[in-house]
Design an enzyme around this catalytic site. Structure first.
Site, PDB file in Angstrom:
ATOM      1  N   ASP A 185      37.522  43.320  47.462  1.00 14.20           N
ATOM      2  CA  ASP A 185      37.026  43.016  46.124  1.00 14.20           C
ATOM      3  C   ASP A 185      35.930  44.030  45.797  1.00 14.20           C
ATOM      4  O   ASP A 185      35.371  44.665  46.692  1.00 14.20           O
ATOM      5  CB  ASP A 185      36.474  41.583  46.114  1.00 14.20           C
ATOM      6  CG  ASP A 185      35.840  41.216  44.790  1.00 14.20           C
ATOM      7  OD1 ASP A 185      36.483  41.471  43.758  1.00 14.20           O
ATOM      8  OD2 ASP A 185      34.723  40.693  44.797  1.00 14.20           O
ATOM      9  N   ASP A 207      34.017  37.666  47.507  1.00 12.20           N
ATOM     10  CA  ASP A 207      32.835  36.802  47.447  1.00 12.20           C
ATOM     11  C   ASP A 207      32.918  35.694  46.413  1.00 12.20           C
ATOM     12  O   ASP A 207      32.143  34.748  46.474  1.00 12.20           O
ATOM     13  CB  ASP A 207      31.587  37.645  47.141  1.00 12.20           C
ATOM     14  CG  ASP A 207      31.597  38.173  45.714  1.00 12.20           C
ATOM     15  OD1 ASP A 207      30.706  37.809  44.946  1.00 12.20           O
ATOM     16  OD2 ASP A 207      32.507  38.945  45.368  1.00 12.20           O
ATOM     17  N   ASP A 228      38.349  34.627  44.716  1.00 15.29           N
ATOM     18  CA  ASP A 228      38.865  35.258  45.929  1.00 15.29           C
ATOM     19  C   ASP A 228      39.308  34.253  46.986  1.00 15.29           C
ATOM     20  O   ASP A 228      39.932  34.635  47.982  1.00 15.29           O
ATOM     21  CB  ASP A 228      37.803  36.178  46.543  1.00 15.29           C
ATOM     22  CG  ASP A 228      37.450  37.344  45.631  1.00 15.29           C
ATOM     23  OD1 ASP A 228      38.361  37.856  44.957  1.00 15.29           O
ATOM     24  OD2 ASP A 228      36.273  37.738  45.592  1.00 15.29           O
TER      25      ASP A 228
END
Length: 647
Positions: free
Chosen positions: A322, A514, A518
């Protein structure tokens, strides 16, 4: 203490009965003493041995005759047969404790997924019959209107009725910049209202919101992710039948080979052989290595939720990452200030901060933070130009602050500033002239580039970014870090599909993120990694590995720890098996006693401990990685609950 005894009542009861039996056997002397302590030993054994024997019978019914459960049962009954009652109970007790640790770790992780993700807004303010009522979101009907105050999470998907508003959707989309919405736009449950009270017309039931769909994906991924088959299960398929048939042979074959065959003598040797063959030493020595790895990781601010994930990290070749909050800081900062037409950087920043001094928008906050408390001007006649910026008078000068269109609409010619990065740009105009441009962006973490380079050197040869941010920003960050590919403007289900397509039995795939968005992907990946400092509760709880310090450079540290731990574990396995085979051979010829059996277990365990300590020592100092502030407080307490996962 009471709750502990209740939760582990079988093991606690067995341990108490065992202690009572040992005291009665060795500390007292009275008539019929033998029957009393033997009864206590028997009860202690039944409490912990009963479930193991039941597992052995179930395994036999399914066609697997020789399992580790059967070996445990035969070996411990053998210990009772030769009078080693305490040994028989202790072996079974230690085995059950290991099983407790394994099952509890899995149960806790699965349960926390639903518990924490269900902490979505549990109250909605709905307009009903001219009154604002506080109801659970599940009680709100499609078509009704809800109110959401500044700072609150939107409880249900809907259509914005208020003229305009700003929402933080980072938890759902990963987009670092707050989303401006106008009347008629779709608003998702889980978004945070930024600046003013809003009214939203509900378009989805509680169970159909985007946030609920994330939960469903998490659960689906958890079901698809089969647990790694434990080493002892594989080992027992070969080891158990061998030692059982060797014990049978040791009992009866000497009848054909010796002149003075005594059944009792050879049966006794066979029982000693079986007790020695009990894999208790292995059950202990294997997790000791993993315990060392888990402890070393925790000292470096890395929480591993089980020993399986050390093995997964060691084998990982593909890693999806990410962007916001993982490789970047996740908050806006002023990057550059470019004044023109004779203005200085200080003057430009002071004018911009003066207009933004009442702002709650992240861009305004970034400008105010950069001004660092310097004296600001009073602003007269300030007004907001919808979707464009701010306007006001400072010291009799007309000042404009906003996007490019704001200055163009007011006939101001914008001078080139030389910026090429796809950042957010704020333009300042004073009295009809362009005064300068301020570049604002989410800053790349200091150690992100170092982490990427180190991962490549460790053989992680596919590094791919998945982000909710726009593609230009994603490409820019990926180019700076040297990633193999980058995909932007992704919703949670699109991230999920990218990782799902990459999964293959021949390779280990990881994902690090985070946000709540996700959580499904972290659960799906072979090894899911979460940033624990800024990550959402749901993400941290679904992850296999948690980076407590939010430093990407901890990932290669974790891989190094995993690889060294793997070497130590197999050293322990080889040593434990070698000693056990040696003493089993001595038992067959009558030279091994129960003391030798104890050494084969306890002695091996102590040596394995000493070997495992090397892992802690090797990774006790993280300074060689350029890291600081490793926070391992509170992590080491998790290790005992997971160190037996490999058994």
């Amino acid at each position: 203490m009471v709750s502990f005894l209740t939760k582990y009542k079988e093991a606690a009861a067995s341990a108490l009965l065992l202690v009572a039996a040992l005291i009665l056997e060795h500390a007292f002397s009275f008539p019929n003493q033998h029957y009393v302590y033997l009864t206590l030993y028997g009860l202690s054994y039944l409490v912990v041995g009963g479930p193991v024997w039941m597992s052995a019978f179930r395994s036999i019914k399914k066609g697997t005759i020789f399992s580790e459960f059967l070996l445990m049962g035969i070996a411990t009954v053998g210990a009772f047969a030769i009078g080693e009652y305490a040994e028989g109970v202790a072996v079974m007790l230690f085995y059950m404790i290991g099983e407790y640790a394994q099952s509890n770790a899995v149960h806790r992780a699965r349960h926390s997924i639903k518990t924490l993700i269900d902490q979505q807004p549990d109250v909605a303010m709905v307009e009903r019959d001219g009154v604002a009522l506080m109801l659970h979101p599940s009680k709100v009907k499609v078509g009704e209107v809800i109110q959401v105050r500044p700072g609150e999470k939107v409880p249900l998907d809907g259509e914005l009725l208020t003229e305009k508003a700003s929402f933080n959707t980072a938890a759902l989309t990963g987009e670092s910049k707050p989303m401006s919405r106008k009347s008629g736009d779709e608003i998702w449950a889980g978004s945070i209202n930024q600046d003013q009270p809003v009214r939203i017309k509900v378009t989805s039931r509680h169970e159909d919101t985007k946030l609920s769909n994330i939960l469903e994906m998490v659960q689906e991924a958890a079901q698809r992710k089969a647990p790694t088959q434990r080493f002892m299960t594989k080992f027992a398929r070969v080891y158990t039948p061998i030692v059982v048939w060797l014990a049978v042979g040791l009992t009866f074959l000497p009848y054909l080979m010796v002149d003075t065959y005594l059944f009792q003598e050879w049966f006794y040797r066979a029982l000693v052989f079986l007790v020695i063959s009990c894999p208790c030493g292995l059950v202990i020595s294997i997790p000791l290595g993993y315990f060392g790895g888990i402890g070393a990781a925790s000292r470096n601010g890395i929480l591993l939720k089980g020993s399986d994930y050390l093995d997964q990290l060691r084998k990982m070749k593909t890693l999806f990452l990410d962007k916001t909050g993982t490789l970047t800081e996740g908050s806006f900062e002023v990057q550059e200030i470019h004044p023109v037409n004779g203005y200085s950087k200080e003057e430009l920043l002071q004018l911009a901060a003066s207009l933004e001094q009442q702002s709650t928008h992240p861009i305004g906050k970034a400008i105010l933070n950069r001004s660092n408390g310097q004296l600001l001007h009073d602003v007269e006649g300030q007004q907001e130009i919808s979707g464009k910026g701010l306007k006001g008078r400072i010291d009799q000068r007309e000042v404009l602050l906003g996007n490019r269109q704001l200055l163009v609409d007011n006939g101001i010619k914008i001078q080139a500033n030389g910026f090429s990065d796809p950042n957010t740009y704020v333009y300042l105009g004073v009295d009809g002239k362009h005064a300068g441009t301020i570049s604002i962006a989410d800053r790349i973490k200091e150690d992100s580039k170092q982490a990427i380079d180190k991962l490549r050197s460790l053989g992680v040869n596919e590094l791919i970014m998945l982000s909710g941010d726009n593609q230009d920003v994603v490409d820019h960050v990926a180019g700076k870090l040297g990633l193999d590919a980058a995909y932007g403007s992704l919703l949670p289900d699109q991230k999920y599909k990218h990782v799902e397509q990459a999964l293959h039995p021949s390779k280990t795939v990881g994902f690090i993120g985070d946000g709540v968005n996700d959580a499904p992907v972290i659960t799906l990946a072979d090894v899911g990694i979460a940033m624990g400092g800024i990550g959402s509760d749901a993400t941290v709880e679904t992850a296999d590995v948690v980076i407590q310090t939010d430093q990407p450079s901890k990932i290669p540290v974790a891989i190094d720890i995993a690889r060294f731990t793997h070497r130590v574990v197999w050293q322990n396995i080889g040593f434990a098996l070698g000693i056990k085979v040696l003493i089993m051979g001595l038992a067959m010829v009558g030279f091994a006693s129960m003391w030798a059996a104890i050494f084969a277990d306890v002695g091996v365990a102590l040596i394995a401990i000493a070997n495992a300590i090397r892992i802690q020592n090797k990774f006790s100092d993280s300074s060689s990685w350029g890291l600081s502030g490793s926070s391992s407080q509170g992590l080491s307490s998790e290790a005992p609950a997971t160190c037996c996962d490999a058994c």
